[in-house]
Design an enzyme around this catalytic site. Sequence first.
Site, PDB file in Angstrom:
ATOM      1  N   LYS A   1       0.876  -1.178   0.000  1.00 25.67           N
ATOM      2  CA  LYS A   1       0.000   0.000   0.000  1.00 25.67           C
ATOM      3  C   LYS A   1       0.910   1.223   0.000  1.00 25.67           C
ATOM      4  O   LYS A   1       2.036   1.155   0.480  1.00 25.67           O
ATOM      5  CB  LYS A   1      -0.852   0.034   1.277  1.00 25.67           C
ATOM      6  CG  LYS A   1      -1.898  -1.052   1.372  1.00 25.67           C
ATOM      7  CD  LYS A   1      -3.242  -0.540   0.890  1.00 25.67           C
ATOM      8  CE  LYS A   1      -4.338  -1.568   1.041  1.00 25.67           C
ATOM      9  NZ  LYS A   1      -4.819  -1.693   2.416  1.00 25.67           N
TER      10      LYS A   1
ATOM     11  N   HIS B   1       0.879   8.675   6.789  1.00 21.75           N
ATOM     12  CA  HIS B   1       1.833   7.931   7.610  1.00 21.75           C
ATOM     13  C   HIS B   1       2.942   8.803   8.170  1.00 21.75           C
ATOM     14  O   HIS B   1       3.666   8.392   9.055  1.00 21.75           O
ATOM     15  CB  HIS B   1       2.491   6.815   6.802  1.00 21.75           C
ATOM     16  CG  HIS B   1       1.545   5.729   6.439  1.00 21.75           C
ATOM     17  ND1 HIS B   1       1.230   5.433   5.137  1.00 21.75           N
ATOM     18  CD2 HIS B   1       0.829   4.882   7.198  1.00 21.75           C
ATOM     19  CE1 HIS B   1       0.368   4.440   5.115  1.00 21.75           C
ATOM     20  NE2 HIS B   1       0.098   4.086   6.352  1.00 21.75           N
TER      21      HIS B   1
ATOM     22  N   HIS C   1       1.916   6.973   2.456  1.00 25.44           N
ATOM     23  CA  HIS C   1       1.417   8.293   2.077  1.00 25.44           C
ATOM     24  C   HIS C   1       1.557   9.318   3.193  1.00 25.44           C
ATOM     25  O   HIS C   1       2.068   9.023   4.267  1.00 25.44           O
ATOM     26  CB  HIS C   1      -0.016   8.201   1.567  1.00 25.44           C
ATOM     27  CG  HIS C   1      -0.971   7.615   2.573  1.00 25.44           C
ATOM     28  ND1 HIS C   1      -1.300   8.251   3.723  1.00 25.44           N
ATOM     29  CD2 HIS C   1      -1.636   6.436   2.579  1.00 25.44           C
ATOM     30  CE1 HIS C   1      -2.149   7.505   4.396  1.00 25.44           C
ATOM     31  NE2 HIS C   1      -2.366   6.387   3.727  1.00 25.44           N
TER      32      HIS C   1
HETATM   33  N1  ARG Z   1      -0.815  -0.860   9.852  1.00 24.22           N
HETATM   34  C1  ARG Z   1      -1.794  -0.075  10.528  1.00 24.22           C
HETATM   35  C2  ARG Z   1      -2.346   0.998   9.606  1.00 24.22           C
HETATM   36  O1  ARG Z   1      -1.685   1.418   8.672  1.00 24.22           O
HETATM   37  C3  ARG Z   1      -1.253   0.610  11.750  1.00 24.22           C
HETATM   38  C4  ARG Z   1      -0.751  -0.322  12.793  1.00 24.22           C
HETATM   39  C5  ARG Z   1      -0.770   0.303  14.138  1.00 24.22           C
HETATM   40  N2  ARG Z   1      -0.224  -0.503  15.166  1.00 24.22           N
HETATM   41  C6  ARG Z   1      -0.851  -1.467  15.825  1.00 24.22           C
HETATM   42  N3  ARG Z   1      -0.178  -2.134  16.723  1.00 24.22           N
HETATM   43  N4  ARG Z   1      -2.112  -1.751  15.621  1.00 24.22           N
HETATM   44  O2  ARG Z   1      -3.453   1.454   9.853  1.00 24.22           O
END
Ligand code: ARG
Length: 572
Positions: free
Chosen positions: A127, A133, A130
């Site tokens: 993905k 992030h 962006h």
């Molecule tokens: N990968 C997730 C996202 O982009 C964020 C992860 C956050 N961390 C966690 N331990 N849930 O939305």
Amino acid sequence: MLDFKETIAAALDDLGLGLGRGELAGMIEVPQDSSMGDYAFPCFRLAKSLRKAPPLIAADIAEKLAGRGLFGRIEAVNAYVNIFLDRASLIREAISAALTEGDAFGSSDVGGNRRVIVEFSSPNIAKPFHIGHIRSTVIGNAINKIYAFLGYDTLRVNHIGDYGTQFGKMIVAYKRWGNRADVENEPIKSLLGYYTRFHEEAEREPALEDEARLAFARLERGEPEERELWQWFRDESLREFGRVYRMLGIEFDSYAGESFYSDKIGRVLGMMEEKGLLKESEGARIVDLSEWGMPPALITKKDGSTLYITRDIAAALYRREEYGFYKNLYIVASQQNLHFQQWFRIIGLMGLDWAESCVHIPFGLVSLADGTMSTRAGRVVFLEDVLNRAVQKTREIVIEKKVNTDNVDETARQVGIGAVIFQELYNGRIKDYVFSWDKVLNFDGETGPYVQYSHARASSVLRRGGDAAARALEGADGLDFSRIGGDSAYGLAKLIYRFPGAVLEAGEKYEPSIVARHVMGVAQAFNRFYHDEHILADDGAERAAKLALAGAARQVIKNGLSLLGVEAPERM
Ligand code: ARG
């Protein structure tokens, strides 16, 4: 630790007033009107324990504090003790601390080497990385640095989103329409293209969804073909993310993402089962959280596959056992508030008392002028593009304004990237904002480049100061600070003195903007001082004192920027 309130509280504490030092510190006020003192201490609350009228107490305290260290004039006015700091001693104290502690100025050992896990960035593979992030990435990086500076043993974890049913879709899509060379050239754009196409085609051909579920099941079982493809997607994505992290100067200690926990979930489910937490619901298993006013948490799906939340619970358990953390911090968008509340509650219900050591540190939403970011609708701004454009624009300015540098590319990189990071950290993290190219490429006003420029300006005056500057920077001992008692010097020294307190507060509140704002204050105060006073004065003693103050200001700016992950060029 340098902090006026602390210093004053310590002096009050010595007088045996019957209150704790923390309580005393909390009572100290900063009067609106500075003719009432730099600080004021109200005595009302002491009347009961000391069995005396507040004005008498104030008079008594004033008499006892007079003439001590940092205190200049001390006046009792009614029930208040008004405290004026002694300018020369404060300036000496501030400069001496900043110069002798150098790069460590502002650090402390309150952390006592306790382990703090800082989980941040955590993008999803295949993905786009962006602009949304950027927040978790730079806020998390700064929080990690602040905690390390405060004496904690930090561990930077990137909880990569590399697992879940979407990888079944990705595998099916790749096998149908994919092409190896495209993925190698532009992994994220290609993989995303397949994924989008999957959704379009699945509308017409629903059987694709079943195929994808099957592919994910095979991946979970570790079938070689699926496993290999998935591993490849992951490697290519991480390579692309790595480029952005390198541009930002950010590193991680662990990339253990969601997939890492896939074989650790059985045990967690067993523990939940044992506590009687799991309920059947149409073939799926859930934890009922209605008692806490939350919707149920879905733990396993009908087909037995696990979910995002299940992996988070397994990850927390793993971290606790592997690292024995004092705190486990999650820098994740506020949209996920409920998710974290749910699973923090679940581990509490599992009887794990360290649930309280897990902290979700949310931040606000970044949207685009034409709506929220949407990967599917192609409404996304790639972080890498933002960084590249910022560097490019800086390069143009550097050339046009003939900025003082012997390496245009290096300066453009430091300032362009610094501008993006600083802007991100300058406002409180919880604030939502709308991304705008104009704003991110604007370097005037309260921006990172302004702070960096102030640092370079201080460096330049110190270079021009030659040997005298080198001697002044050795420490404040032989210097005569009565030569720099003017308002701008005093204002600057006060901010230098308060820097360690700002770092501590930023750590307690998980709020890097406190450091960013403080550093901005120091830069502005330094420029005022630079403008009001002739630093390279003819008189040797005066020049030395002023150079020492410039050196201390430069040190604080450098340390503050470094906590934010922003470089501090010597020239620009
Ligand atoms: N990968 C997730 C996202 O982009 C964020 C992860 C956050 N961390 C966690 N331990 N849930 O939305």
